[in-house]
Scaffold this active site. Structure first.
Site, short mmCIF file in Angstrom:
data_model
loop_
_atom_site.label_atom_id
_atom_site.label_comp_id
_atom_site.label_asym_id
_atom_site.label_seq_id
_atom_site.Cartn_x
_atom_site.Cartn_y
_atom_site.Cartn_z
N THR A 1 0.80 -1.25 0.09
CA THR A 1 -0.06 0.04 -0.04
C THR A 1 0.75 1.09 0.12
OG1 THR A 1 -1.73 1.21 1.19
CG2 THR A 1 -0.15 -0.01 2.64
N GLU B 1 -3.70 -1.34 -11.89
CA GLU B 1 -4.88 -1.32 -12.01
C GLU B 1 -5.79 -2.25 -11.20
OE1 GLU B 1 -8.11 -0.65 -15.51
OE2 GLU B 1 -5.94 -0.98 -15.93
N ASP C 1 -7.91 -6.00 -0.63
CA ASP C 1 -8.89 -4.98 -1.30
C ASP C 1 -10.27 -5.25 -0.45
OD1 ASP C 1 -9.47 -3.41 -3.70
OD2 ASP C 1 -10.96 -5.06 -4.05
N SER C 2 -10.92 -3.97 -0.29
CA SER C 2 -12.10 -4.13 0.57
C SER C 2 -13.24 -3.39 0.14
CB SER C 2 -11.54 -3.70 2.11
OG SER C 2 -10.78 -2.68 1.98
N PHE D 1 -11.21 6.20 8.72
CA PHE D 1 -11.08 6.58 7.29
C PHE D 1 -12.58 6.23 6.64
CE2 PHE D 1 -10.40 2.70 4.65
CZ PHE D 1 -9.96 2.00 5.65
N TYR E 1 -15.72 4.97 5.49
CA TYR E 1 -16.99 4.75 5.83
C TYR E 1 -16.89 4.38 7.65
CZ TYR E 1 -18.38 4.16 1.11
OH TYR E 1 -18.39 4.32 -0.35
N ASP E 2 -15.97 4.68 8.14
CA ASP E 2 -16.03 4.50 9.56
C ASP E 2 -16.86 5.12 10.36
OD1 ASP E 2 -14.26 2.41 9.28
OD2 ASP E 2 -12.42 3.82 10.13
N LYS F 1 -11.08 -1.39 16.85
CA LYS F 1 -11.65 -1.92 15.53
C LYS F 1 -10.62 -2.91 14.75
CE LYS F 1 -11.67 -0.15 10.79
NZ LYS F 1 -10.94 0.94 9.90
N ARG G 1 -10.48 -6.92 7.96
CA ARG G 1 -8.98 -7.14 7.54
C ARG G 1 -8.52 -8.06 8.93
NH1 ARG G 1 -9.28 -2.63 4.80
NH2 ARG G 1 -9.65 -1.11 6.51
P1 IMP Z 1 -9.02 -0.27 -0.80
O1 IMP Z 1 -9.29 -1.82 -0.38
O2 IMP Z 1 -8.04 0.42 -0.49
O3 IMP Z 1 -9.55 -0.64 -2.41
O4 IMP Z 1 -10.32 0.52 -0.41
C1 IMP Z 1 -11.75 0.25 -0.34
C2 IMP Z 1 -12.84 1.28 0.20
O5 IMP Z 1 -13.74 0.53 0.86
C3 IMP Z 1 -12.05 2.26 0.76
O6 IMP Z 1 -11.69 3.63 0.36
C4 IMP Z 1 -13.39 2.88 1.99
O7 IMP Z 1 -14.03 3.59 1.35
C5 IMP Z 1 -13.87 1.57 1.87
N1 IMP Z 1 -13.31 0.74 3.35
C6 IMP Z 1 -12.67 -0.44 3.47
N2 IMP Z 1 -12.26 -0.78 4.44
C7 IMP Z 1 -12.67 0.24 5.37
C8 IMP Z 1 -12.69 0.38 6.62
O8 IMP Z 1 -12.09 -0.29 7.47
N3 IMP Z 1 -13.44 1.61 6.97
C9 IMP Z 1 -13.96 2.54 6.33
N4 IMP Z 1 -13.93 2.32 5.01
C10 IMP Z 1 -13.43 0.99 4.62
#
Ligand code: IMP
Length: 194
Positions: free
Chosen positions: A9, A45, A74-75, A153, A155-156, A176, A182
């Site tokens: 990251t 990408e 990825d989340s 960060f 949607y927390d 958390k 995660r």
């Molecule tokens: P990525 O996994 O970095 O692509 O992020 C995916 C997006 O999902 C983030 O920008 C947030 O909008 C949301 N997200 C994923 N995990 C969390 C979390 O633990 N808290 C809040 N938002 C999350």
């Protein structure tokens, strides 16, 4: 277990969250956990159709570039009343409308009774020339009617994990990082390795 481990990251907040999760759930997982944001210049990408595919694309690219074991995630957030949206598009959906994640979601759920949602994270560990592992973790909860708290960060501020009565942004990071999607995915990786 690993002398060195790269967290794939360029986001320092996410790197720190990973370090806390790894230290809390598996102390001897890695002797040195590396933050190497310069590797993100090789832009990966996120073109996969699932969290798992995207985490694999990232972990593979970062481990090829560094030659070291890498972990990538990825989340996203899946909201029942929105048929699972924003899901794998969680990072870009609000941004495209020029809103914060919380603003976008609260406006989409204005007046909606069913507030159930879950966070999902896919975690991919890629160990060059050896193996690749992918797990998926979850955290279930509800979307609040107002944003509360200043930690975290995305949607927390609007996510209320089941059983806590507070949003992720109101809870200390240590809480958390013990119950998050995660953390769940990471515990599954360390169980598989054992
Ligand atoms: P990525 O996994 O970095 O692509 O992020 C995916 C997006 O999902 C983030 O920008 C947030 O909008 C949301 N997200 C994923 N995990 C969390 C979390 O633990 N808290 C809040 N938002 C999350």
């Amino acid at each position: 277990m690993f002398p060195e481990l790269v967290i794939a990251t360029s986001n320092e907040g996410k790197y720190k969250e990973f370090c806390e999760i790894i230290h809390a759930s598996c102390e001897n997982f890695a002797d040195r956990i590396i933050f190497a944001p310069e590797i993100s210049r090789l832009i990966v990408e996120e073109s996969g159709h699932s969290y798992a595919e995207n985490s694999l694309l990232k972990a593979r690219a970062w481990s090829q570039k560094s030659g070291l074991p890498c972990i990538a995630d990825d989340s996203g957030l899946e909201v029942d009343a929105l048929d699972g949206a924003p899901g794998i598009f969680s990072a870009r959906t609000a941004r495209e409308k020029g809103l914060s994640e919380s603003e976008w979601l609260l406006s989409r759920l204005d007046g909606v009774e069913n507030r159930k949602a879950r966070f999902t994270a896919a975690l991919c560990l890629c160990v060059p020339e050896k193996f690749t592992l992918i797990t998926e973790g979850y955290c279930y909860g509800k979307i609040s009617t107002i944003a509360r708290g200043s930690n975290g960060f995305g949607y927390d501020p609007v996510f209320l994990p089941d059983g806590y009565g507070k949003t992720f942004a109101e809870l200390p990071g240590t809480v958390k990082n013990n119950i998050s999607h995660r953390a769940d995915a990471f515990r599954k990786i360390s169980l598989l390795l054992k």
